[in-house]
Design an enzyme around this catalytic site. Sequence first.
Site, PDB file in Angstrom:
ATOM      1  N   ASP A   1       0.813  -1.221   0.000  1.00 37.52           N
ATOM      2  CA  ASP A   1       0.000   0.000   0.000  1.00 37.52           C
ATOM      3  C   ASP A   1       0.844   1.268   0.000  1.00 37.52           C
ATOM      4  O   ASP A   1       2.069   1.219   0.144  1.00 37.52           O
ATOM      5  CB  ASP A   1      -0.958  -0.002   1.204  1.00 37.52           C
TER       6      ASP A   1
ATOM      7  N   ASN B   1      -7.408  -2.766  14.420  1.00 32.67           N
ATOM      8  CA  ASN B   1      -8.791  -3.170  14.101  1.00 32.67           C
ATOM      9  C   ASN B   1      -8.841  -4.390  13.174  1.00 32.67           C
ATOM     10  O   ASN B   1      -9.893  -4.706  12.624  1.00 32.67           O
ATOM     11  CB  ASN B   1      -9.548  -1.989  13.470  1.00 32.67           C
TER      12      ASN B   1
ATOM     13  N   HIS C   1      -7.077  -4.773  10.343  1.00 25.70           N
ATOM     14  CA  HIS C   1      -6.852  -4.545   8.914  1.00 25.70           C
ATOM     15  C   HIS C   1      -5.525  -5.141   8.451  1.00 25.70           C
ATOM     16  O   HIS C   1      -4.583  -5.285   9.221  1.00 25.70           O
ATOM     17  CB  HIS C   1      -7.003  -3.061   8.532  1.00 25.70           C
TER      18      HIS C   1
ATOM     19  N   GLU D   1      -9.610  -1.960   5.435  1.00 24.33           N
ATOM     20  CA  GLU D   1     -10.272  -1.699   6.706  1.00 24.33           C
ATOM     21  C   GLU D   1     -11.452  -2.661   6.905  1.00 24.33           C
ATOM     22  O   GLU D   1     -11.910  -3.294   5.946  1.00 24.33           O
ATOM     23  CB  GLU D   1     -10.771  -0.246   6.725  1.00 24.33           C
TER      24      GLU D   1
END
Length: 240
Positions: A67, A135, A137, A142
């Site tokens: 990314d 979280n 990811h 996400e």
Amino acid sequence: MKVIVCKNYDEMSAKAYEVMKEVLSSKDNAILGLATGSTPIGLYKEMIKDYKAGNVSYKNVSSVNLDEYIGQGVGDEQSYVEFMRNNLFNHVDIDLAKTDLPCGKAEDMQAECDRYNAKLASISVDIQVLGIGGNGHIGFNEPGTPFGSVTHVVDLTERTISDNARFFNSIEEVPTQAISMGIKNVMNAKKILLLASGTNKADAIYATVKGEVTETVPASILQLHPDCYIIVDEAAASKL
Ligand code: GLP
């Protein structure tokens, strides 16, 4: 999933390098899927150390990355491409022309997503390194990202923005969007190596390893990967 619990961050990094080295030793032209964040830095240090000891060469190795922040690219201090150069590429004999990251500064982001997807479809990643967000990811996928997703532009969640603010002068400077490989791209790798360290990852690791496979926890899809290592320190494993 092969879950390996290590005493601390350094042991986690050394164990991760064992898995990486097996791949590097099995072929001289391995294709590596790499990740940014603080977690894989220890692994990259091990890679550099072993290269400097003359035990491994990256001459024929190529890489792709997960990314990049939107608005960031070569020459930008906070970009993931500069992170990779500073923490790995500039210290080994990899040919920079054989390293690829999605570009966060492309004029046409959809065209850049298409370019990256076409590239990923044309190669077979031998090992994909992953960190994990608090979280759950992976990359910048996400919670709620479809498991069938390919490279796309992402709106970052408030949690991710505040988690990543530690790398910036202020939270206002954290980009709010990124371009990320999709979950389907990640799952196509032959081998996956997910690393996690610290208690702030304990919930995410629990949900990834012991929870149900759900798009609410992107990393939980890794339960379905045929060759996935989860290498964590005791703190990240504390809820298992
Ligand atoms: C970012 C990256 C992820 C990384 C995560 C965790 O959101 N896009 O690839 O896994 O941060 O980062 P850290 O390893 O610094 O905790």
